[in-house]
Design a protein around this motif. Sequence first.
Motif, mmCIF file in Angstrom:
data_model
loop_
_atom_site.group_PDB
_atom_site.id
_atom_site.type_symbol
_atom_site.label_atom_id
_atom_site.label_comp_id
_atom_site.label_asym_id
_atom_site.label_seq_id
_atom_site.Cartn_x
_atom_site.Cartn_y
_atom_site.Cartn_z
ATOM 1 N N ILE A 9 0.832 -1.207 0.000
ATOM 2 C CA ILE A 9 0.000 0.000 0.000
ATOM 3 C C ILE A 9 0.865 1.255 0.000
ATOM 4 O O ILE A 9 0.631 2.191 -0.768
ATOM 5 N N LEU B 10 2.436 1.684 -3.369
ATOM 6 C CA LEU B 10 1.455 2.175 -4.330
ATOM 7 C C LEU B 10 1.267 3.673 -4.179
ATOM 8 O O LEU B 10 1.262 4.416 -5.173
ATOM 9 N N ARG B 11 1.122 4.111 -2.946
ATOM 10 C CA ARG B 11 0.934 5.542 -2.696
ATOM 11 C C ARG B 11 2.175 6.336 -3.097
ATOM 12 O O ARG B 11 2.069 7.451 -3.624
ATOM 13 N N TYR C 199 -5.769 12.807 -2.019
ATOM 14 C CA TYR C 199 -5.829 11.788 -0.967
ATOM 15 C C TYR C 199 -5.255 12.255 0.367
ATOM 16 O O TYR C 199 -4.805 11.460 1.182
ATOM 17 N N ILE D 151 -15.369 -1.057 -5.826
ATOM 18 C CA ILE D 151 -13.938 -1.190 -6.131
ATOM 19 C C ILE D 151 -13.265 0.174 -6.070
ATOM 20 O O ILE D 151 -12.160 0.336 -5.520
ATOM 21 N N LEU D 152 -13.927 1.182 -6.621
ATOM 22 C CA LEU D 152 -13.399 2.542 -6.618
ATOM 23 C C LEU D 152 -13.229 3.056 -5.192
ATOM 24 O O LEU D 152 -12.196 3.643 -4.846
ATOM 25 N N TYR E 226 -10.378 1.140 -3.341
ATOM 26 C CA TYR E 226 -9.086 1.622 -3.846
ATOM 27 C C TYR E 226 -8.737 2.977 -3.224
ATOM 28 O O TYR E 226 -7.617 3.202 -2.767
ATOM 29 N N PHE E 227 -9.712 3.882 -3.189
ATOM 30 C CA PHE E 227 -9.484 5.205 -2.625
ATOM 31 C C PHE E 227 -9.212 5.123 -1.125
ATOM 32 O O PHE E 227 -8.374 5.850 -0.587
ATOM 33 N N VAL F 25 -7.795 2.662 0.410
ATOM 34 C CA VAL F 25 -6.458 2.093 0.592
ATOM 35 C C VAL F 25 -5.383 3.152 0.409
ATOM 36 O O VAL F 25 -4.477 3.291 1.236
ATOM 37 N N ILE F 26 -5.449 3.930 -0.688
ATOM 38 C CA ILE F 26 -4.376 4.911 -0.957
ATOM 39 C C ILE F 26 -4.445 6.091 0.012
ATOM 40 O O ILE F 26 -3.470 6.843 0.135
#
Length: 268
Positions: free
Chosen positions: A48, A51-52, A76, A128-129, A132-133, A135-136
């Motif tokens: 994670i 990814l960020r 974010y 899913i969107l 995902y948001f 998580v980041i």
Amino acid sequence: SNYENKVYNNPYEFNYSKYLNSNGFISRIYCIKVLDKESSSKKCVDVIYNLREKISLKIEDKIKGKYANILKSLIYGYDTYLDEDIKEKFTNSGLGHILCVSGSHIVYLLFSFENITGSKKNSIISCILLIYFYVISLFNISLLRAIFMYFLKLVYKNSSFIKRWIITAIFILIINPYYIFNVGIIFSFLSVLSMYFFQSQVESKIYIAFKAKNRKLYRVIIENISMTISSQILIIPFQIYYFNKFPLISIISNIFIYFTLSILMIFG
């Protein structure tokens, strides 16, 4: 060593201990030496963070200087390197909340996504969107409130808003009872409750005042404006209590920033 946080006696003094509790921390630890040990196994948290970090590097590659930091904060909530002067300007304009990830970001994402696709039946893609948001943003608690309420709406379609609101509040407080002192959580719950009570009234008033026609473009614009105005009604007294001020320009600035932030959230 474990460091006990100081408890303040002055009710108007900033209580750092309560602030830490409201963010899930119960104490501070001071270390003499930190050892960095590499691990061959990749943990979920590492993935994670990587990814960020990749997202941050991509933004910095395309946009230079302070504007990259502003964009990361808007998308974010990564405001570590954001200038204090810029934060102060956003706060004075009544836009400080958009630099912190909150439920309003979820509203921007879902509303924009549903209007782009022209359908509200894309629940799987929406989930899913949102995940995902979430998580980041490193599992922001205000986002958890918005996402949990959205999932409840999908699973229990016939449930009322008030029931979902109460269940979500209980769920959040079970995770950490001290979240009741978290300003972000308080504003997040109040804003969505305020929209529930006042959005339809504000929307009808705007239609009457401007004699707007019931076309899709007008509906989108008026719905955005009414949502922005109504979300602040219950927040105003709490904002005055916590920050000793409420900039009147915030109502206007939030209306104009909505369209910009919606574009940034989708393409960003």
